[in-house]
Design an enzyme around this catalytic site. Structure first.
Site, PDB file in Angstrom:
ATOM      1  N   GLU A 130       8.965  -4.796  24.740  1.00 41.42           N
ATOM      2  CA  GLU A 130      10.096  -5.736  24.667  1.00 41.42           C
ATOM      3  C   GLU A 130      10.703  -5.669  23.275  1.00 41.42           C
ATOM      4  OE1 GLU A 130       8.336  -9.985  24.106  1.00 41.42           O
ATOM      5  OE2 GLU A 130       6.696  -8.658  24.703  1.00 41.42           O
ATOM      6  N   LYS A 132      11.818  -6.473  19.553  1.00 40.99           N
ATOM      7  CA  LYS A 132      11.314  -7.336  18.484  1.00 40.99           C
ATOM      8  C   LYS A 132      12.539  -8.016  17.892  1.00 40.99           C
ATOM      9  CE  LYS A 132       8.255  -7.365  14.507  1.00 40.99           C
ATOM     10  NZ  LYS A 132       9.036  -8.135  13.565  1.00 40.99           N
ATOM     11  N   ASP A 134      14.883 -10.127  15.549  1.00 42.68           N
ATOM     12  CA  ASP A 134      14.897 -10.370  14.112  1.00 42.68           C
ATOM     13  C   ASP A 134      15.389 -11.788  13.843  1.00 42.68           C
ATOM     14  OD1 ASP A 134      14.510  -9.857  11.500  1.00 42.68           O
ATOM     15  OD2 ASP A 134      16.168  -8.445  11.264  1.00 42.68           O
ATOM     16  N   TYR A 242       8.332 -15.643  24.099  1.00 41.82           N
ATOM     17  CA  TYR A 242       7.563 -14.426  24.362  1.00 41.82           C
ATOM     18  C   TYR A 242       6.054 -14.600  24.250  1.00 41.82           C
ATOM     19  CZ  TYR A 242       8.125 -14.136  19.236  1.00 41.82           C
ATOM     20  OH  TYR A 242       8.150 -14.410  17.899  1.00 41.82           O
ATOM     21  N   LYS A 331       8.583  -0.094  14.808  1.00 38.12           N
ATOM     22  CA  LYS A 331       9.813  -0.383  14.074  1.00 38.12           C
ATOM     23  C   LYS A 331      10.858   0.721  14.250  1.00 38.12           C
ATOM     24  CE  LYS A 331       9.063  -4.205  11.875  1.00 38.12           C
ATOM     25  NZ  LYS A 331       8.966  -4.150  10.479  1.00 38.12           N
ATOM     26  N   CYS A 436       3.722   1.617 -23.654  1.00 35.79           N
ATOM     27  CA  CYS A 436       4.081   0.437 -22.877  1.00 35.79           C
ATOM     28  C   CYS A 436       5.318  -0.218 -23.487  1.00 35.79           C
ATOM     29  CB  CYS A 436       2.906  -0.535 -22.878  1.00 35.79           C
ATOM     30  SG  CYS A 436       3.320  -2.140 -22.189  1.00 35.79           S
ATOM     31  N   CYS A 439       4.076  -3.885 -25.011  1.00 33.56           N
ATOM     32  CA  CYS A 439       3.188  -4.082 -26.172  1.00 33.56           C
ATOM     33  C   CYS A 439       3.075  -2.844 -27.053  1.00 33.56           C
ATOM     34  CB  CYS A 439       1.798  -4.514 -25.709  1.00 33.56           C
ATOM     35  SG  CYS A 439       0.859  -3.192 -24.946  1.00 33.56           S
ATOM     36  N   CYS A 460      -0.635   0.900 -18.888  1.00 37.18           N
ATOM     37  CA  CYS A 460      -0.739   0.466 -20.273  1.00 37.18           C
ATOM     38  C   CYS A 460      -2.220   0.263 -20.580  1.00 37.18           C
ATOM     39  CB  CYS A 460       0.030  -0.834 -20.438  1.00 37.18           C
ATOM     40  SG  CYS A 460      -0.390  -1.706 -21.940  1.00 37.18           S
ATOM     41  N   CYS A 466      -1.943  -6.907 -24.060  1.00 37.43           N
ATOM     42  CA  CYS A 466      -0.576  -6.690 -23.568  1.00 37.43           C
ATOM     43  C   CYS A 466      -0.088  -7.979 -22.917  1.00 37.43           C
ATOM     44  CB  CYS A 466      -0.541  -5.547 -22.569  1.00 37.43           C
ATOM     45  SG  CYS A 466       1.093  -5.323 -21.854  1.00 37.43           S
TER      46      CYS A 466
HETATM   47  S1  IVH Z   1       4.523 -11.384  19.610  1.00 39.70           S
HETATM   48  C1  IVH Z   1       0.344 -12.400  18.704  1.00 39.70           C
HETATM   49  N1  IVH Z   1       6.884 -10.592  20.414  1.00 39.70           N
HETATM   50  O1  IVH Z   1       7.498 -10.604  14.890  1.00 39.70           O
HETATM   51  C2  IVH Z   1       1.710 -11.885  18.890  1.00 39.70           C
HETATM   52  N2  IVH Z   1       6.628 -11.254  18.140  1.00 39.70           N
HETATM   53  O2  IVH Z   1       5.883  -9.237  12.961  1.00 39.70           O
HETATM   54  C3  IVH Z   1       2.708 -12.690  18.182  1.00 39.70           C
HETATM   55  N3  IVH Z   1       8.685 -11.190  16.848  1.00 39.70           N
HETATM   56  O3  IVH Z   1       5.810 -13.449  13.777  1.00 39.70           O
HETATM   57  C4  IVH Z   1       4.040 -12.147  18.122  1.00 39.70           C
HETATM   58  N4  IVH Z   1       9.988 -10.510  18.474  1.00 39.70           N
HETATM   59  O4  IVH Z   1       8.226 -13.710  14.592  1.00 39.70           O
HETATM   60  C5  IVH Z   1       6.145 -11.038  19.384  1.00 39.70           C
HETATM   61  N5  IVH Z   1       8.931  -9.948  21.256  1.00 39.70           N
HETATM   62  C6  IVH Z   1       8.194 -10.375  20.238  1.00 39.70           C
HETATM   63  C7  IVH Z   1       8.749 -10.610  18.968  1.00 39.70           C
HETATM   64  C8  IVH Z   1       7.918 -11.045  17.936  1.00 39.70           C
HETATM   65  C9  IVH Z   1       9.934 -10.869  17.195  1.00 39.70           C
HETATM   66  C10 IVH Z   1       8.279 -11.598  15.489  1.00 39.70           C
HETATM   67  C11 IVH Z   1       7.465 -12.853  15.398  1.00 39.70           C
HETATM   68  C12 IVH Z   1       6.210 -12.465  14.671  1.00 39.70           C
HETATM   69  C13 IVH Z   1       6.646 -11.225  13.976  1.00 39.70           C
HETATM   70  C14 IVH Z   1       5.479 -10.343  13.656  1.00 39.70           C
END
Ligand code: IVH
Length: 711
Positions: A130, A132, A134, A242, A331, A436, A439, A460, A466
């Site tokens: 799914e 992620k 932001d 989620y 990512k 450095c 110092c 250093c 320092c």
């Molecule tokens: S699951 C134990 N699902 O990513 C699992 N997180 O880097 C908990 N986030 O703190 C997170 N989209 O704020 C999950 N589809 C998604 C997400 C997601 C964004 C964020 C969330 C988490 C952070 C971790």
């Protein structure tokens, strides 16, 4: 009267009674500007003018700490707004996610899961995939079907109480359908769409003042963390569910997919791009599809999250420090931009490392203006990687070059490439300083025994002479995650150091009235407050104490791991010091701590090998008592015990057994000794079983182990 006019009287020359009156005026004036800016989106002063008011307020408060008002503007926005919200302790911690940066990383992730669970290489492990999102995560607690608490993630253990603000988000149901469990915590992401973000910024820009948000994530965070829920209500926030936290009774579904489908039935928005994938190949195909559609989604995402769909497997996998073993964030490639490198500045850190920082012509990368970027180290500038191999095909980086800046999420921007076609004809290779800049001591590159090469970092040699190192060390010691002494922030530490009041961390505990008296800004009340705040830290959580020591590579996560493993500081010190004397068993124990790798282990041992560190520890411990780790699993019958697993285990893999024991607060050791409390033996156990019998250590089988910990 405006404080702008009043600014004619220098703060240094301000008598206390006038200061008090001016703080009152400033509080009212800034509050009025805030109201116009945040509530009406119609500021009447420029950003610069507004900043001047705040700065003056802060300067007066710094000089007269006892006059700080309860409604002081300094507490409202800026550095520490979080303290202004009530705290919520999460019933179940809000975890973060490990990252994967390539398809191979994801394949490895599934491989690790199979190994951990003892599954065959070809065994299917279904994953959900799914986007992620932001934004910022929030936990919504419902009791008897009613929304009662909305909290931010905070540090994962404690978040901020933003209930009133959460209630203003139209997409979030205020109640659950009849029949929902007594306690339900729905977790997900609060975010802002691109269209709403643009409209909000246009609205704010049109209102004048020019203060706009850098990106939708900041806009969402800024809007949710408002003290006045009316402002939040005027901001177009949205939500995707989620995940979940506390849940009374058994979970209603056996899979992640099932749970999210239930959230949708209950009226929560869930993401349409969440799918179940039977194979890692299918999950990766989904990732590439989402990446391709990223720009057209209408909201920011920075990757794809994969989760093991089967909740029983999730339970078995558990988590390592602060991230689940059963999930990972894949990512997207980071964002890049081109700009000019104007200068290279050398910063000296706590450990003496000379770090080159690029000063850039400001450029927008992924919606954020970047003017500094990391250049890592001397070799990196020359175009040589940590492994001694050429990077960027050996192209060096020079002042005046046109460079490519990359920014990925919260990571510090980096310079990843240089455009030679644009290089000025008269440019010269950069000469890294060998002394450095703070110092003047020699700055050297140590020989690294492990790699057989010179360290890439130049350090250093000034040690505590320092100022950069001493000050950085002291700052680290009092930082928020470490000792966190109220009224003793970075600025005060620096001033105290420069004035010779403190040189070592332990000197902080030697501060007394006589030494502070007569200092500017330190009246009897503030002296009392500061000494009280210091005294309050004579007892301190073990993990904070370990973090405060500033051992290289031991940040918050590792400090927690160490605290949890060793339980007391005395034991940590004993083992780490013994390892420094080449004690094999001590080394084995350090190596065996889940999450602590050889580099960290080496750094720990190095720290305890230094005589001056041991001396400072003795001094510190004469003032401070690190509080033994409250076992994560209080009440667990194995909490604090040392357990050895031997023989072949049938219900779990070795890794799983170890993780499980640690989850219940036990230490796991590889060998039986007088310190062993319990041996869990499977069929075929041999010498360890014999040794246990000799030493009279309790031995149980695997079933009894499950029974004992109640799993
Ligand atoms: S699951 C134990 N699902 O990513 C699992 N997180 O880097 C908990 N986030 O703190 C997170 N989209 O704020 C999950 N589809 C998604 C997400 C997601 C964004 C964020 C969330 C988490 C952070 C971790």
């Amino acid at each position: 009267m405006t404080a702008g006019r009043k600014a004619a009287v220098p703060v240094d020359a301000l008598p206390a009674d006038e200061a008090e009156a001016e703080l009152e005026r400033l509080a009212a004036e800034i509050a009025e500007h805030d109201r116009r800016y945040y509530q009406e989106d119609a500021p009447v002063v420029s950003d610069a003018e507004y900043d001047r008011l705040r700065q003056r307020n802060a300067a007066i408060e710094a000089r007269f700490p006892e006059l700080v008002r309860a409604d002081s503007p300094s507490g409202r926005v800026g550095a520490q707004p979080s303290q202004k919200f009530g705290k919520i302790r999460h019933a179940v911690p809000m975890l973060s996610l490990d990252n994967a940066f390539s398809d191979e990383d994801v394949v490895d992730f599934v491989g690790r899961i199979r190994r951990f669970l003892g599954l065959k290489a070809e065994a299917a492990v279904a994953l959900t995939a799914e986007p992620k999102i932001d934004g910022l995560s929030a936990s919504l607690r419902y009791e008897a079907g009613r929304l009662v608490v909305g909290a931010t993630r905070g540090d994962g253990t404690e978040g901020e109480d933003v209930t009133a603000n959460i209630r203003t988000i139209a997409e979030i149901p205020q109640s659950l359908p009849a029949g929902a469990p007594e306690v339900v915590e729905i977790r997900g992401e609060v975010y802002m769409s691109h269209a709403d973000f643009r409209a909000l910024n246009e609205r704010m820009a049109a209102a004048g003042g020019g203060r706009v948000f850098a990106n939708p994530r900041n806009a969402a965070a800024g809007s949710l963390r408002q003290l006045d829920p009316k402002i939040t209500a005027s901001r177009p926030l949205r939500f995707f569910a989620y995940s979940w936290g506390a849940w009374s009774g058994d979970l209603p579904c056996a899979t992640q997919t099932g749970m999210v489908a239930l959230f949708r039935e209950w009226g929560f928005p869930t993401n349409d791009l969440m799918v179940r994938c039977e194979t890692v190949e299918a999950a990766l195909a989904h990732y590439h599809m989402v990446e391709e559609r990223r720009a057209r989604l209408g909201y920011d995402i920075d990757g794809v999250v994969y989760k093991v769909d089967d909740l029983a497997l999730q339970r078995r996998l558990g988590f390592v420090s602060r991230a689940p073993r059963w999930a990972i964030a894949h990512k997207f490639a980071p964002e890049r931009a081109t700009t000019v490198l104007e200068a290279i500045e050398i910063q000296v850190g706590r450990t003496g490392a000379l770090t080159p920082v690029a000063k850039l012509t400001p450029v927008t990368v992924g919606g954020v203006v970047v003017s500094n970027a990391s250049l890592h180290n001397e070799d990196y500038i020359k175009g040589i990687g940590n492994d001694g191999q050429p990077i960027r095909e050996g192209r060096d980086i020079r002042v005046g070059d046109t460079v490519v800046v990359q920014r990925a999420g919260d990571v510090i921007p980096q310079i990843v490439d240089v455009n030679l076609a644009e290089r000025p004809a008269d440019s010269e290779p950069y000469v890294f300083p060998t002394t450095c800049p703070v110092c003047g001591s020699d700055a050297v590159r140590e020989h690294n025994a492990k790699t057989g090469r010179e360290d890439s970092v130049r350090r250093c040699t000034g040690g505590l002479v320092c100022p950069a190192q001493a000050i950085e060390r002291l700052r680290h010691f009092v930082a928020r995650d470490a000792l966190d002494i109220e009224g003793l922030g970075e600025k005060q530490v620096e001033a105290f150091y420069r004035d010779g009041l403190i040189a070592h961390p332990s000197d902080i505990f030697r501060l007394d009235e006589a030494r502070l008296k007569g200092r500017e800004g330190y009246g009897p009340t503030s002296i009392r407050n500061l000494l009280g705040a210091i005294a309050a830290r004579r007892e301190i959580d073990l993990n904070r104490f370990i973090l405060a020591l500033g051992i290289r590579h031991v940040g918050e996560t590792n400090a927690r791991l160490l605290a949890r493993h060793f339980g007391t500081f005395a034991r940590f010190r004993e083992v780490a010091s013994a390892a420094g004397r080449q004690d094999e068993q001590a080394w084995a124990e350090l190596d065996g701590i889940d999450g602590i790798g050889p580099v960290v282990g080496e750094a720990i041992v190095q720290f305890f090998r230094e005589a001056h560190n041991q001396e400072e520890l003795d001094r510190l411990l004469s003032f401070v008592s690190p509080r033994p780790m409250e076992e994560q699993a209080t009440g667990s019958p194995v909490a604090g015990k040392t357990v050895v697993f031997t023989g072949s285990l049938e219900r779990m893999t070795r890794d799983e057994a170890k993780a499980m024991a640690e989850r219940f607060g036990a230490r796991v050791s590889g060998s039986v000794s007088a310190k062993t409390d319990l041996v869990v033996a499977g069929p075929g156990a041999g010498s360890k079983l014999k040794k246990a019998a000799e030493l009279g250590v309790e031995v149980i089988d695997e079933d009894a182990w499950f029974h004992l910990v109640g799993a």
